[in-house]
Every structure is written in structure tokens, then in C-alpha cells.
Motif scaffolding. Structure first.
Motif, PDB file in Angstrom:
ATOM      1  N   GLN A   1      -7.916 -41.541 -15.186  1.00 43.62           N
ATOM      2  CA  GLN A   1      -8.183 -42.745 -14.396  1.00 43.62           C
ATOM      3  C   GLN A   1      -6.880 -43.515 -14.177  1.00 43.62           C
ATOM      4  O   GLN A   1      -6.601 -43.994 -13.086  1.00 43.62           O
ATOM      5  CB  GLN A   1      -9.201 -43.635 -15.114  1.00 43.62           C
ATOM      6  N   ALA A   2      -6.073 -43.614 -15.226  1.00 42.50           N
ATOM      7  CA  ALA A   2      -4.840 -44.385 -15.112  1.00 42.50           C
ATOM      8  C   ALA A   2      -3.880 -43.726 -14.125  1.00 42.50           C
ATOM      9  O   ALA A   2      -3.278 -44.390 -13.287  1.00 42.50           O
ATOM     10  CB  ALA A   2      -4.182 -44.525 -16.482  1.00 42.50           C
TER      11      ALA A   2
ATOM     12  N   LYS B   1       1.283 -45.026  -9.369  1.00 42.75           N
ATOM     13  CA  LYS B   1       1.266 -46.034 -10.428  1.00 42.75           C
ATOM     14  C   LYS B   1       2.059 -45.482 -11.607  1.00 42.75           C
ATOM     15  O   LYS B   1       2.145 -44.280 -11.793  1.00 42.75           O
ATOM     16  CB  LYS B   1      -0.162 -46.292 -10.909  1.00 42.75           C
ATOM     17  N   VAL B   2       2.587 -46.362 -12.407  1.00 41.98           N
ATOM     18  CA  VAL B   2       3.299 -45.942 -13.607  1.00 41.98           C
ATOM     19  C   VAL B   2       2.348 -46.100 -14.788  1.00 41.98           C
ATOM     20  O   VAL B   2       1.586 -47.060 -14.855  1.00 41.98           O
ATOM     21  CB  VAL B   2       4.561 -46.799 -13.812  1.00 41.98           C
ATOM     22  N   VAL B   3       2.369 -45.119 -15.685  1.00 50.36           N
ATOM     23  CA  VAL B   3       1.519 -45.201 -16.869  1.00 50.36           C
ATOM     24  C   VAL B   3       2.379 -45.066 -18.124  1.00 50.36           C
ATOM     25  O   VAL B   3       3.097 -44.083 -18.297  1.00 50.36           O
ATOM     26  CB  VAL B   3       0.436 -44.105 -16.862  1.00 50.36           C
ATOM     27  N   LEU B   4       2.332 -46.075 -18.965  1.00 49.73           N
ATOM     28  CA  LEU B   4       3.066 -46.058 -20.230  1.00 49.73           C
ATOM     29  C   LEU B   4       2.060 -46.067 -21.375  1.00 49.73           C
ATOM     30  O   LEU B   4       0.948 -46.566 -21.220  1.00 49.73           O
ATOM     31  CB  LEU B   4       3.964 -47.296 -20.366  1.00 49.73           C
TER      32      LEU B   4
ATOM     33  N   PRO C   1       2.475 -51.182  -9.700  1.00 45.86           N
ATOM     34  CA  PRO C   1       1.577 -51.454 -10.817  1.00 45.86           C
ATOM     35  C   PRO C   1       1.946 -50.571 -12.007  1.00 45.86           C
ATOM     36  O   PRO C   1       2.269 -49.387 -11.828  1.00 45.86           O
ATOM     37  CB  PRO C   1       0.190 -51.091 -10.291  1.00 45.86           C
ATOM     38  N   VAL C   2       1.916 -51.135 -13.185  1.00 45.58           N
ATOM     39  CA  VAL C   2       2.170 -50.373 -14.401  1.00 45.58           C
ATOM     40  C   VAL C   2       0.958 -50.532 -15.311  1.00 45.58           C
ATOM     41  O   VAL C   2       0.542 -51.638 -15.608  1.00 45.58           O
ATOM     42  CB  VAL C   2       3.433 -50.869 -15.137  1.00 45.58           C
ATOM     43  N   ILE C   3       0.395 -49.398 -15.704  1.00 43.57           N
ATOM     44  CA  ILE C   3      -0.740 -49.429 -16.614  1.00 43.57           C
ATOM     45  C   ILE C   3      -0.243 -49.102 -18.012  1.00 43.57           C
ATOM     46  O   ILE C   3       0.456 -48.105 -18.213  1.00 43.57           O
ATOM     47  CB  ILE C   3      -1.813 -48.405 -16.186  1.00 43.57           C
ATOM     48  N   VAL C   4      -0.574 -49.952 -18.951  1.00 44.00           N
ATOM     49  CA  VAL C   4      -0.229 -49.701 -20.348  1.00 44.00           C
ATOM     50  C   VAL C   4      -1.492 -49.198 -21.034  1.00 44.00           C
ATOM     51  O   VAL C   4      -2.482 -49.913 -21.125  1.00 44.00           O
ATOM     52  CB  VAL C   4       0.286 -50.976 -21.033  1.00 44.00           C
TER      53      VAL C   4
ATOM     54  N   PRO D   1       5.406 -38.436 -25.736  1.00 43.71           N
ATOM     55  CA  PRO D   1       5.896 -39.176 -24.581  1.00 43.71           C
ATOM     56  C   PRO D   1       5.273 -40.571 -24.539  1.00 43.71           C
ATOM     57  O   PRO D   1       4.092 -40.733 -24.818  1.00 43.71           O
ATOM     58  CB  PRO D   1       5.425 -38.339 -23.379  1.00 43.71           C
ATOM     59  N   ARG D   2       6.092 -41.573 -24.236  1.00 45.12           N
ATOM     60  CA  ARG D   2       5.565 -42.936 -24.076  1.00 45.12           C
ATOM     61  C   ARG D   2       5.498 -43.298 -22.609  1.00 45.12           C
ATOM     62  O   ARG D   2       4.986 -44.349 -22.239  1.00 45.12           O
ATOM     63  CB  ARG D   2       6.442 -43.913 -24.839  1.00 45.12           C
ATOM     64  N   ILE D   3       6.060 -42.457 -21.772  1.00 47.23           N
ATOM     65  CA  ILE D   3       5.849 -42.616 -20.334  1.00 47.23           C
ATOM     66  C   ILE D   3       5.072 -41.388 -19.901  1.00 47.23           C
ATOM     67  O   ILE D   3       5.484 -40.251 -20.144  1.00 47.23           O
ATOM     68  CB  ILE D   3       7.174 -42.808 -19.559  1.00 47.23           C
ATOM     69  N   LEU D   4       3.903 -41.605 -19.325  1.00 51.57           N
ATOM     70  CA  LEU D   4       3.021 -40.480 -18.995  1.00 51.57           C
ATOM     71  C   LEU D   4       2.992 -40.210 -17.501  1.00 51.57           C
ATOM     72  O   LEU D   4       2.667 -39.123 -17.052  1.00 51.57           O
ATOM     73  CB  LEU D   4       1.603 -40.773 -19.490  1.00 51.57           C
ATOM     74  N   HIS D   5       3.295 -41.234 -16.729  1.00 56.59           N
ATOM     75  CA  HIS D   5       3.382 -41.038 -15.291  1.00 56.59           C
ATOM     76  C   HIS D   5       4.392 -42.007 -14.728  1.00 56.59           C
ATOM     77  O   HIS D   5       4.227 -43.193 -14.907  1.00 56.59           O
ATOM     78  CB  HIS D   5       2.019 -41.262 -14.614  1.00 56.59           C
TER      79      HIS D   5
END
Ligand SMILES: Cc1ncc(C[n+]2csc(CCOP(=O)(O)OP(=O)(O)O)c2C)c(N)n1
Ligand code: SF4
Ligand SMILES: [Mg+2]
Lengths: 302, 635
Positions: B344-345, B355-358, B383-386, B528-532
Motif C-alpha cells: 500500500q505504501a 512516493k518515498v517509503v522509509l 510525499p514520504v511515508i514512514v 534497508p531503511r529506505i524501501l522505495h
């Protein structure tokens, strides 16, 4: 189309030499409206430009926020900041804009569907919170942009593209709802009465708090040209003797459905705008010692 | 010292008392028993004496008064995960214990304390058959009522007993009681200190059963103690966030609660919106108006925000969204963790929306990742999703410190005078980023919109322009991954067995790697702490050094593996460990997997080093030894 492009070129050439002033045309953008000839929304655009001009609002300190619909196209035709957002979401978006910097004038424009169907859930909350916005509900009693479906204000027994046998949903009475939600400024205007519309928009912008203006703004394409006449017949400007500060009479006016009273229906100057409450709260929060943000971690030292 | 194993009928065994520098305690009871409060006080005591700890709390379905449990793991050295099986169980109610059974497993040689008056006899305890616990009955209620003078203090009496029996931080407990009650009243402090004392005196004088657990440590300076949600709140403020809108939802609410208290101190604003759609809209509005803004929610809220996310993408508005994941779908399991909102993220919301996903991987990391989120959102207008989760958000952990000056505070790229001469908000640029004004800036007026637009913001339905603008937005990805190489390796680089997981799963990966490495079993973990965008090159390089990869996640459908597969070539020998949320991944299951998939076979001696207490059944094949296990697929 080519004349539209010419206009843009002209703007660009003259833009640097002369700073825009405060005449109505200074609030016009180079975009040419896509509205059908005769659409009530032209009058709203016109009244907004005149209001900004008369109030001498610097263009960069105005943000016009809309949802989706014919009516919601309006920010594109203004030279102020604008946000043409999502269907129904102009109000919460505008709340963010206003609270981020209360110095700016924030106006919301949307259709009957935008503000009273998909986005209706936001209305009670913006009204009770009393956020200093001016909301123009451009009511054409139809879904214009999607080409003529029933809207929440479509009168009973109307044939639309989604009511093949006549509509059977009783319509919303915007004024009544908004009064019930606790709004401190409630008015009704008509695209066919530009001076009144302009005057109400100006009062709404100057009002310190949530100002709601229903604008009867005919859709000539999906409700017919006769809409203007029918509104004229069924509406009446409130007499000078009417006292808008009396909530009871405002509710009585709101209750009347066979006649649409135009003008300022209710005004309460004793409500505290949300932004002022926030400032008070900040003062309260800052009473003790405020540590630099970088030191917040020390709050968690055991 | 020798101890006697108690309850097993007719059998008496002797063994050495274990001196340990880490201990895991479970406390179970109904709301009124103060199990959670006791856990919190113990965590605070531990942190005060410089210990590492992780406290997790678990609630049943009832709002107040229902079954609750606290699990606290203390360590003189860093503890990475919740701890597998309990050394000590304090059980105020066996009925409640049964409701948590799957979550609170006991070690074979554990110590169980429970109230003297309980009708259940020591040989009737509803625990796993075959265990060898030391059972001690204590008159908690009687002591609290008669000696302290207030029945409600029975949890503090209990802490006094524990402290005495297991050498837990006594000075810390005194400090913790002061800390907790200082804002209430001096009388309350005195009452609780009395309770603590009565508990430990009772233990000293009356409990003579010897038992197998003894905790030892040396004191060090006090540590910080907070939850992941609190770390996100203060991290956001540190990043310059001055607007937050949200709608209460478990397990994310504490972020909003912390910010409502702190934000006004820094002239910021928090709005409790009427729903998540409104919350997201407000955040986008505030950000459009030039203020760093965020929202925090959980899965159901993120579902409602999908359309708004798309708006932030196309209108290029910096937007920080924290999703503290819980079990899904729909209402799912609000108080339990899961990692099933990944797809979803990354791919949520209609249309092609970048979108960026962290994903933070522990409590400290919540503080850093939220700051990276703001930096990326502001620098790249995205947008950045944490993606946090319940386990990260609501657990309390202690650690030495946080670094408030570590991460650059990004300021938005404003237009120059020259840019403003013919201002194009969505000007096509090499980096994909174009200068952004906001209301109040003269000459920068523009139309932001969710409709496909020209460089100046005006609507268009030209396919060509739309493609150009879409490319522009996606162009941001490669620079983001270059500028933010956010990932961790644990263990021996060069090891051919790799463990890969994300988010809170890091705890178990790091611990497993640590234990195995100590025993000379070569294994390397990557988180990984950055997923996308995904660090594809980095992962691909790492994969090329592996002969075996184990992917670990808390998602029944295996979203992480599916995602990895869609992005790159994975090693040919691949093991997938996945399970649905609700119960955290047990260390034992991962250790078993590692041992099973090691290139060189693991010796019994190595197994003893990994698991000196023999609690993980490392000698048995995992498929038969574990009843509570994730699905394992060898691919
Ligand atoms: C979430 C969503 N649902 C539906 C639509 C399609 N849609 C666009 S405008 C509109 C109704 C417009 O009616 P109204 O708000 O009254 O504005 P008008 O065009 O009449 O001015 C609809 C249904 C949409 N854009 N987004
Ligand atoms: S369809 Fe109706 S509302 Fe839309 S522009 Fe035409 S007349 Fe106006
Ligand atoms: Mg309409």
C-alpha cells in the motif's frame, strides 16, 4: 484558443515593467474560462475579482482553494495563489492553508456536490471550529462537470441523467444546515445580482471567522436558461429592517423553502476565531520554560 | 548456591544458579492489578541505572480493566529484541495468563510468582506441560492491604519482591517512583516507597526457596527511555515540523498526543481533524502554505488518505505521513504489530504516483527516520511515508542518547528573483525538482492542482505534457537513493548466509546475527531503511556475495519478498520466513533457520554458545520442534 495564447504572451511582456495594482483585472489570470456561455459561475468570478480589488488585497496574500467541479475551476482564472484540489476536500485543505499563516486571506469555492455531498462531512467541523475562511457554495442544483446528474440540492421530481423517473431524494437546505452547525456568518446570494454578491463576499472576507455564502449560480446547460428567471421569481432580497444578528429570525429565514431570501441572513460578531484560540493556547503552553527543540530528548532522561 | 526445582511431583533436582546479565520478566493481570504500571516503573528503574531495556505491553479487547500484560527485558548490554521466553513470570490472574499464552512463553527453568490466596495450586498451573519452574507464592494483596495500607500498591510490593529476589535495580526503582508520582503528591511517593520496601523486606525474610535466576550488572549513567511514537514526535519537531493534523487511531495516537502537548511551545499547530481524509488535506494545505507538516495514522487511516497521497504526488507538495502499522485488513488487530502495509505504501493510490517509503528499525531510529522523511519531502517535494509498526511505536526502549544535530534540516527550494521573472512552478528540470513558492511570496502566485498541468500549473490534457511531468516526478528517485543511503548491515560482511528484513524485524535479525557470530557461525544481516526507491544496486551487490538468503517478514502474503522479486534478481537459494502479525517473530525460529541453512554444519559446541540455556531446541529440526512458527518456504 489563439487569442488565449496571445493574452498570455501579452501578460509576460508587460508583467515585469508594471506591478499589478488593485483593479479587478489585476486579479485575472491569463486562462480563459471553459464555462458555458451564460453560466452563473462567471458572475462569481467577477464578484471575487471586484471584492479583492475593493478590499485592496495583495494578490500574493490571497489563496483560493477549490475542490473539483465546474465551479471549482475558479482558482485557475484568478491571479492569486490557488489550489484546485480533490472533489470535496477544499475545506480541510483550506484549513491547513489558513492555519499555516493566518495573515493570508483564504477563500473556498466549490459546487453543491463538492461541499454538500462528497465533502459534506467537513462542513459541521469547519463551522464549529470557526476557522476564518470565506466559503462560496456555488449552487447550481446539479452536477455540472460530470454532465448533469442529480446533486444534493436538485429539487424533488427533477429529471437528470441519474434520475430517469424524476429525483426522489429530498434536497439539502444549505442555509439551514450551516446555521445549525453554528456558523457565525451565513448569507445567500445570486449570480444574477452582482452588486449584492460582491458586497456579501467582501463582508464575508472581512468577517473574522467562518463565513458561509450560498450562491445561487445557474447551470444553463443542464438546468436550462430558464433557471435565472425561476430564481428571480422565487427569491427576494431581505428588507433593510431585517436584523441579521438575531439567530432566531435567521433560523426562520433558513426554514423557508418556497422562497429564497437573499442577503446577509446571520452574523454573530462574538465568536472567537480558531486562530485566536491557538494563539492563546500557545501562550499558555509557553508559560513555563521552553527548551530548545534539540534538547527535547532530555524530557525522556530517567 | 543450589536450588530446588519445585512443582514436579515427587522429583527433586538440583542445579547451578544461572548468573545472567539479561533477564526477561512477564507480568500479567487485569487492569486493576497494575501490571503495565509495574512494567513501566521497572523500565524506568532500569534506564535510571543505565541498563538497556525493552518494554512491550499487551492489552486484551477490553478498554479498561481487561487483561493486560507487560514484558520487560533488561540487559547490561544492548538488547535488540523483546526476548524470547520468560525467565520470570508474575501472574496476578491465571485466567488472564491463558489469554496471553502464545505471547508469553516460559523458559524451562523459570521462576513463577503468584498470589498466595489464589485457588489454583502450584501443581495445577495452566502452563506448558513438561516445564520445570520454581514456583513462589507471595501474599501481595495482604501485604499491600495490611502492611502498606492500600491494596492498589500490590504491584509495587511485587516490584520490591522481584528486586530483592533477582537483584534488580533497587535505586532505580526508588528514582522511578519519585519520577512517576512527583507531579501527583508527596504522599503518593511515600506510599509507594513504603510498598517497595515492604515487598523487599518480605522477600528477604520469608522467601527461602532458592531459584535459578540471578541478574547482575554494574550501574552506568542514566539512559533515555521512550517509545517509538514519542521519538517520532520529538524528531519531527527537531526537523522543523510545525503543523500536524491527525485523527486518533491505535497504535499511532501517542504521536499526536505528544505533539499536542509540545507543538504549541514552538508556535506550531496541531489540529484534531474530523477524519483522516481531512487530516491529510490539512497537512497538504499547510505544506502548500510553506510550513513543514505531517500526519500520523495506522492502516485504516492510510486507506482513507490514498486520494490525498496522489494529490501530494501530482501537485508536488512535501507531505510526511507516518503509518504505525497494525494487523489488517479493515479493523484487524489494532494493538498488534504487522508489516503488511508495504505494498500500500509503495504502490498505493491510483495512477503512477512516486512516493518515498522509509522504515525505522528501532526506537532510536524513529527519531532519525522522521527527520530524514522531512529532509526528503522538503528537498524533493514528494510525499514520504514512514512505515513504523505497533512494536516500534508502542514499545519503550532505553538507550544512551540521540543526536539532534545529525541530520540536515532541509529548507524548501524557494525561487530566485530570476525564477520569479517568469515563474513556472512545475518547470521541467534535470533533477525533477523545481522551485516552490507559497502564499505570501510576491510574484510567486501559482495554481497548484491535482489535474494534469503545464509547467505553469494550468490544466492540460496533452498526453505529451503529462508524460513529461510524470517523468519529471519519477526523476527524483535516483537522486534520493544517491543522497540517502539508508541501510544497515550486521555481522560478518562476506558471510555467505544472509538475513534480510525491514522495520522492527531488525531486532530479531540483529540478535540472531550477534549470537551466531559469537559462536563463529558466519551470517550477515541487512536491513534497508529506505524501501522505495529501493537500493537495488546495493542489494544486488550484496546478493552476489551470498549463497543463501533468508528473507524475514511479518506479512502473511509475503509482501516484502514479492516486492523484492518485482525489482531485482534474487539469489537462487532463497528461504522465506513469513507470518501474519499479532505475535512477534521468535528468536528461536530464526536461529533454527540459520543453523539449518548454514553452509558448514554447526557443531554442538557452537549451538551451546548460541543457546547456553538450551531454550531454543537447536538440536531438533525446526519443522518438528516448533509449534508457533511462521510459514517457511524454500524457494
Ligand atoms: C472522488 C471523486 N468522485 C467523483 C468525481 C467525479 N466528479 C467530478 S465533479 C463532480 C460533481 C460536480 O458537481 P458540483 O460539485 O456540484 O460542481 P459543479 O460542476 O456543478 O460546479 C463529480 C461527481 C471525482 N472527481 N472525484
Ligand atoms: S455545465 Fe453548467 S455549471 Fe458547468 S460550465 Fe456549463 S453551465 Fe456552468
Ligand atoms: Mg453543482
Amino acid at each position: 484558443m489563439s487569442s488565449n495564447e496571445d493574452q498570455i504572451m501579452e501578460k509576460e511582456e508587460t508583467g515585469n515593467t508594471k506591478k499589478p495594482g488593485y483593479s479587478a483585472k489585476d486579479y485575472k489570470s491569463p486562462l480563459k474560462p471553459i464555462w458555458c456561455p451564460g453560466c452563473g459561475d462567471f458572475a462569481v468570478l467577477n464578484a471575487l475579482q471586484q471584492s479583492f480589488a475593493k478590499l485592496r488585497l495583495p494578490r500574493h496574500k490571497v489563496a483560493v482553494i477549490s475542490g473539483i467541479g465546474c465551479s471549482s475551476r475558479i482558482p485557475g482564472y484568478l491571479s492569486t495563489y490557488g489550489f484546485n484540489s480533490l472533489h470535496g476536500r477544499a475545506i480541510p485543505l483550506a484549513i491547513g492553508v489558513k492555519l499555516a499563516n493566518p495573515d493570508n486571506t483564504v477563500v473556498v469555492a466549490g459546487g453543491d456536490g463538492d461541499l454538500f455531498s462528497i465533502g459534506a462531512g467537513h462542513m459541521p467541523h469547519v463551522a464549529r471550529k470557526n476557522i476564518n475562511l470565506t466559503v462560496l457554495a456555488m449552487d447550481n442544483r446539479i452536477y455540472g462537470l460530470t454532465k448533469g446528474q442529480m446533486s444534493p440540492t436538485t429539487p424533488l421530481d427533477t429529471y437528470t441523467s441519474t434520475t430517469a423517473y424524476g429525483s426522489y431524494d429530498p434536497p439539502v437546505n444549505m442555509v439551514k444546515y450551516v446555521l445549525a452547525y453554528g456558523a457565525g456568518f451565513v448569507a445567500r446570494a445570486f449570480s444574477g445580482n452582482l452588486p449584492l454578491l460582491t458586497s456579501l463576499i467582501m463582508q464575508g472576507i472581512e468577517y473574522k471567522g467562518f463565513a458561509f455564502i450560498q450562491v445561487l449560480s445557474p447551470c444553463v446547460t443542464y438546468r436550462g436558461k430558464a433557471e435565472y428567471d425561476s430564481i428571480r421569481e422565487n427569491s427576494e432580497v431581505l428588507p433593510d429592517t431585517y436584523d441579521p444578528t438575531d439567530h432566531k429570525s435567521a433560523c426562520e429565514i433558513g426554514d423557508i423553502e418556497d422562497k429564497q431570501y437573499l442577503g446577509l441572513i446571520y452574523r454573530n460578531d462574538n465568536l472567537i476565531p480558531y486562530e485566536d484560540r491557538i494563539i492563546e493556547m500557545r501562550k499558555h503552553a509557553q508559560k513555563g520554560k521552553v527548551i530548545p527543540v534539540g534538547e527535547l530528548i532530555n524530557l525522556y532522561r530517567t | 548456591m543450589h536450588a530446588v526445582r519445585l512443582p514436579e511431583k515427587g522429583r527433586v533436582e538440583q542445579w547451578e544458579t544461572r548468573k545472567t546479565n539479561q533477564i526477561t520478566i512477564g507480568i500479567v493481570g487485569s487492569g486493576g492489578d497494575g501490571a503495565i504500571a509495574a512494567g513501566e516503573i521497572m523500565a524506568s528503574a532500569a534506564a535510571h541505572e543505565g541498563l538497556y531495556c525493552i518494554l512491550t505491553k499487551s492489552y486484551g479487547a477490553t478498554i479498561r480493566g481487561g487483561e493486560t500484560s507487560a514484558r520487560i527485558r533488561l540487559g547490561a548490554n544492548r538488547v535488540h529484541s523483546q526476548g524470547d521466553k520468560l525467565d520470570v513470570l508474575v501472574c496476578f490472574s491465571w485466567k488472564d495468563f491463558q489469554l496471553f499464552k502464545g505471547e508469553l512463553e516460559l523458559k524451562d527453568q523459570c521462576v513463577i510468582l503468584y498470589p498466595e490466596g489464589d485457588v489454583i495450586q502450584p501443581d495445577q498451573l495452566p502452563i506448558e506441560p513438561g516445564l520445570h519452574p520454581t514456583v513462589i507464592r507471595v501474599p501481595f494483596i495482604k501485604l499491600a492491604k495490611e502492611e502498606v495500607g492500600n491494596e492498589l500498591t500490590k504491584n509495587i510490593v511485587m516490584l520490591g519482591v522481584l528486586a530483592e529476589l533477582f537483584d534488580l535495580p533497587k535505586k532505580g526503582l526508588v528514582a522511578a517512583i519519585h519520577h512517576r508520582f512527583e507531579r501527583k503528591s508527596k504522599d503518593l511517593i511515600d506510599l509507594n516507597l513504603k510498598a517497595l520496601n515492604i515487598g523487599s523486606e518480605y522477600a528477604k525474610n520469608n522467601i527461602h526457596e532458592s531459584h535459578p535466576v540471578n541478574f547482575f550488572y554494574t550501574t552506568s549513567p542514566p539512559k533515555l527511555l521512550m517509545t517509538g511514537n514519542e521519538a517520532i514526535a520529538i524528531g519531527a519537531l527537531n526537523a522543523g515540523c510545525r503543523f500536524m493534523a491527525g485523527y486518533p487511531i491505535t497504535p499511532a495516537t501517542e504521536i499526536m498526543e505528544s505533539l499536542t502537548r509540545l507543538m504549541p511551545m514552538y508556535d506550531g499547530t496541531v489540529v484534531q481533524a474530523e477524519d483522516e481524509i481531512a487530516a491529510a488535506a490539512m497537512v497538504i494545505g499547510a505544506s502548500f502554505a510553506g510550513v513543514k507538516a505531517m500526519t500520523a495514522t495506522s492502516g485504516p487511516g492510510v486507506s482513507l488518505m490514498q486520494e490525498m497521497l496522489g494529490l501530494a504526488v501530482i501537485a508536488e507538495i512535501p507531505f510526511v505521513l507516518v503509518n504505525v502499522q497494525r494487523g489488517g485488513p479493515a479493523t484487524g488487530m489494532p494493538t498488534k504489530s504487522e508489516q503488511a502495509d508495504l505494498m500500500q505504501a509503495i504502490f498505493g493510490c491510483h495512477g503512477d504516483g512516486f512516493k518515498v517509503v522509509l522504515a525505522p528499525c528501532d526506537v532510536q531510529d524513529c527519531y532519525d527516520i522522521i527527520q530524514y522523511a522531512f529532509a526528503i519531502a522538503e528537498n524533493f517535494q514528494v510525499p514520504v511515508i514512514v512505515l513504523s509498526d505497533q512494536f516500534l511505536g508502542q514499545r519503550k526502549a532505553s538507550f544512551t542518547t540521540l543526536f539532534p544535530d545529525h541530520i540536515e534540516v532541509a529548507e524548501r527550494k524557494l525561487p530566485t528573483e530570476t525564477d520569479l521573472e517568469n515563474y513556472l512552478r512545475y518547470k521541467i528540470s534535470k533533477t525533477g525538482v523545481s522551485p516552490m513558492t507559497h502564499p505570501g511570496i510576491e510574484g510567486g502566485e501559482y495554481l497548484a492542482s491535482g489535474i494534469s498541468h503545464l509547467e505553469n500549473g494550468y490544466p492540460t490534457s496533452s498526453y505529451f505534457v503529462n508524460e513529461q511531468q510524470t517523468q519529471k516526478r519519477y526523476r527524483k528517485a535516483s537522486r534520493i537513493i544517491e543522497k540517502y543511503p539508508l541501510w544497515h548491515y550486521y555481522g560478518q560482511k562476506g558471510a555467505t548466509l544472509g538475513l534480510l528484513g525491514w522495520g522492527s524485524t531488525k531486532g530479531i535479525i540483529r540478535e540472531a546475527v550477534h549470537l551466531c557470530t559469537t559462536a563463529g557461525i558466519d551470517v550477515v544481516g541487512m536491513v534497508p531503511r529506505i524501501l522505495h526507491p529501493l537500493p537495488i544496486d546495493e542489494l544486488q551487490d550484496w546478493f552476489s556475495t551470498l549463497s543463501n538468503l533468508i528473507v524475514i517478514e511479518m506479512s502473511y502474503s509475503g509482501q516484502f519478498l514479492q516486492y523484492l522479486r518485482s525489482q531485482m534478481k534474487l539469489p537462487s537459494t532463497l528461504v522465506h520466513y513469513k507470518r501474519s502479525g499479532g505475535s512477534l517473530i521468535p528468536l528461536g525460529e530464526i536461529l533454527n533457520l540459520i543453523i539449518e541453512h548454514c553452509e558448514e554444519s554447526v557443531t554442538p559446541e557452537q549451538k551451546r554458545i548460541v543457546d547456553p540455556e538450551g531454550i531454543f531446541d537447536l538440536d531438533k529440526s525446526p519443522t518438528v520442534s516448533m509449534h508457533l512458527r511462521g510459514d517457511i518456504y524454500e524457494l
